[in-house]
Design a protein around this motif. Structure first.
Motif, short mmCIF file in Angstrom:
data_model
loop_
_atom_site.label_atom_id
_atom_site.label_comp_id
_atom_site.label_asym_id
_atom_site.label_seq_id
_atom_site.Cartn_x
_atom_site.Cartn_y
_atom_site.Cartn_z
N UNK A 1 0.83 -1.21 0.00
CA UNK A 1 0.00 0.00 0.00
C UNK A 1 0.86 1.26 0.00
N UNK A 2 1.95 1.25 0.75
CA UNK A 2 2.84 2.41 0.79
C UNK A 2 3.47 2.67 -0.57
N UNK A 3 3.90 1.59 -1.24
CA UNK A 3 4.49 1.74 -2.57
C UNK A 3 3.47 2.26 -3.57
N UNK A 4 2.25 1.68 -3.54
CA UNK A 4 1.20 2.12 -4.46
C UNK A 4 0.84 3.58 -4.22
N UNK A 5 0.77 3.99 -2.95
CA UNK A 5 0.42 5.37 -2.63
C UNK A 5 1.50 6.33 -3.13
N UNK A 6 2.76 5.89 -3.01
CA UNK A 6 3.85 6.76 -3.48
C UNK A 6 3.79 6.98 -4.99
N UNK A 7 3.55 5.91 -5.74
CA UNK A 7 3.48 6.05 -7.20
C UNK A 7 2.21 6.79 -7.63
N UNK A 8 1.08 6.49 -6.99
CA UNK A 8 -0.17 7.16 -7.37
C UNK A 8 -0.17 8.63 -6.97
N UNK A 9 0.70 9.01 -6.05
CA UNK A 9 0.75 10.41 -5.62
C UNK A 9 1.14 11.37 -6.71
N UNK A 10 1.84 10.87 -7.74
CA UNK A 10 2.22 11.75 -8.83
C UNK A 10 1.02 12.29 -9.59
N UNK A 11 -0.05 11.55 -9.63
CA UNK A 11 -1.25 11.98 -10.36
C UNK A 11 -2.31 12.58 -9.43
N UNK A 12 -2.35 12.12 -8.18
CA UNK A 12 -3.42 12.54 -7.28
C UNK A 12 -2.94 13.36 -6.10
N UNK A 13 -1.66 13.68 -6.05
CA UNK A 13 -1.14 14.40 -4.90
C UNK A 13 -0.88 13.44 -3.75
N UNK A 14 -0.74 14.00 -2.57
CA UNK A 14 -0.43 13.18 -1.41
C UNK A 14 -1.61 12.30 -1.03
N UNK A 15 -1.36 10.99 -0.92
CA UNK A 15 -2.41 10.03 -0.56
C UNK A 15 -2.17 9.57 0.87
N UNK A 16 -3.22 9.58 1.66
CA UNK A 16 -3.11 9.16 3.04
C UNK A 16 -2.73 7.68 3.09
N UNK A 17 -1.58 7.37 3.70
CA UNK A 17 -1.09 6.00 3.69
C UNK A 17 -1.96 5.08 4.55
N UNK A 18 -2.56 5.62 5.59
CA UNK A 18 -3.42 4.80 6.42
C UNK A 18 -4.65 4.34 5.64
N UNK A 19 -5.24 5.26 4.87
CA UNK A 19 -6.38 4.91 4.04
C UNK A 19 -5.96 3.98 2.91
N UNK A 20 -4.74 4.16 2.42
CA UNK A 20 -4.24 3.29 1.36
C UNK A 20 -4.13 1.85 1.86
N UNK A 21 -3.67 1.67 3.10
CA UNK A 21 -3.59 0.34 3.69
C UNK A 21 -4.99 -0.26 3.85
N UNK A 22 -5.94 0.57 4.26
CA UNK A 22 -7.31 0.09 4.45
C UNK A 22 -7.92 -0.37 3.12
N UNK A 23 -7.71 0.41 2.06
CA UNK A 23 -8.24 0.04 0.74
C UNK A 23 -7.57 -1.24 0.24
N UNK A 24 -6.27 -1.37 0.45
CA UNK A 24 -5.56 -2.57 0.03
C UNK A 24 -6.10 -3.80 0.75
#
Length: 217
Positions: free
Chosen positions: A41-64
């Motif tokens: 989730x942390x890796x996905x959030x880091x890469x997706x941040x380029x298009x969507x800005x800063x992504x909350x890593x806690x929510x990214x873990x929850x979605x994963x």
């Protein structure tokens, strides 16, 4: 007058966790750092941040975790959506690179060759992705085909060239491969004086259990 304390904004880059009882901070850090869900989730959030800005890593873990739970329960719709989207993206990359190759053709052959190589790589990845998608949608079922002996009769001759008449050890017999496999045992020698369970042309047939990996009885 009492001042109202403004809550501190949450840092989207900080993973918020609930501490477990009877678990040291060091063990909790190791458990989270080695968790495939968390690090993925942390890796996905880091890469997706380029298009969507800063992504909350806690929510990214929850979605994963939510998506993994669906797959574990048998819901493959998310996987199918991912593969379909990736195939479409790869197809777009292929067409754009092919277009650029065409623009350079005839004048800049080195650039044309480079673009075509990249285009074909994208095309190959697109094909592989579509094959994976087809496998997810309709998994192939292993088919076991029973061997059949197309010969009605087989002549087995164990005698020499000078042997003839009634002294010949030639026997004509109908061979049923299924029965031969069921009856023959590994390591047995055939008695050439009598009609054995396996024909002379197949002296080393093993039992079905050995073929399938099962132990002999």
């Amino acid at each position: 007058m009492k001042k109202t304390r403004t809550p501190k904004p949450k840092d989207p880059n900080n993973l918020r966790v609930i501490e477990q009882e009877q678990e040291s901070k060091e063990k909790q850090t190791a458990r989270l750092g080695l968790s495939p869900v968390v690090v993925g989730a942390l890796t996905a959030a880091r890469f997706a941040g380029g298009a969507f800005g800063s992504i909350d890593v806690t929510e990214a873990v929850a979605v994963t975790r939510e998506r993994i739970g669906k797959v574990k329960s048998g819901d493959m719709s998310g996987v199918e959506a991912t593969l379909t989207a990736q195939a479409m993206t790869l197809d777009s990359i292929f067409n754009e690179l092919a277009r650029r190759a065409a623009l350079n053709m005839g004048e800049h052959m080195a650039a044309t060759e480079t673009y075509l190589k990249m285009a074909f790589k994208a095309q190959s990845q697109c094909r592989s992705t579509l094959e994976t998608l087809a496998e997810v949608k309709a998994p192939r079922v292993a088919t076991f085909i029973k061997q059949a002996n197309i010969a009605n009769q087989q002549q087995v001759n164990n005698g020499g060239a000078g042997t003839g008449g009634n002294d010949s050890l030639s026997h004509g017999k109908n061979i049923n491969p299924s029965n031969e496999l069921l009856e023959a045992h590994h390591g047995e020698r055939l008695d050439t004086g009598t009609q054995g369970k396996a024909g002379g042309a197949y002296p080393h047939l093993e039992a079905v259990g050995a073929v399938n990996g099962a132990a002999h009885g």
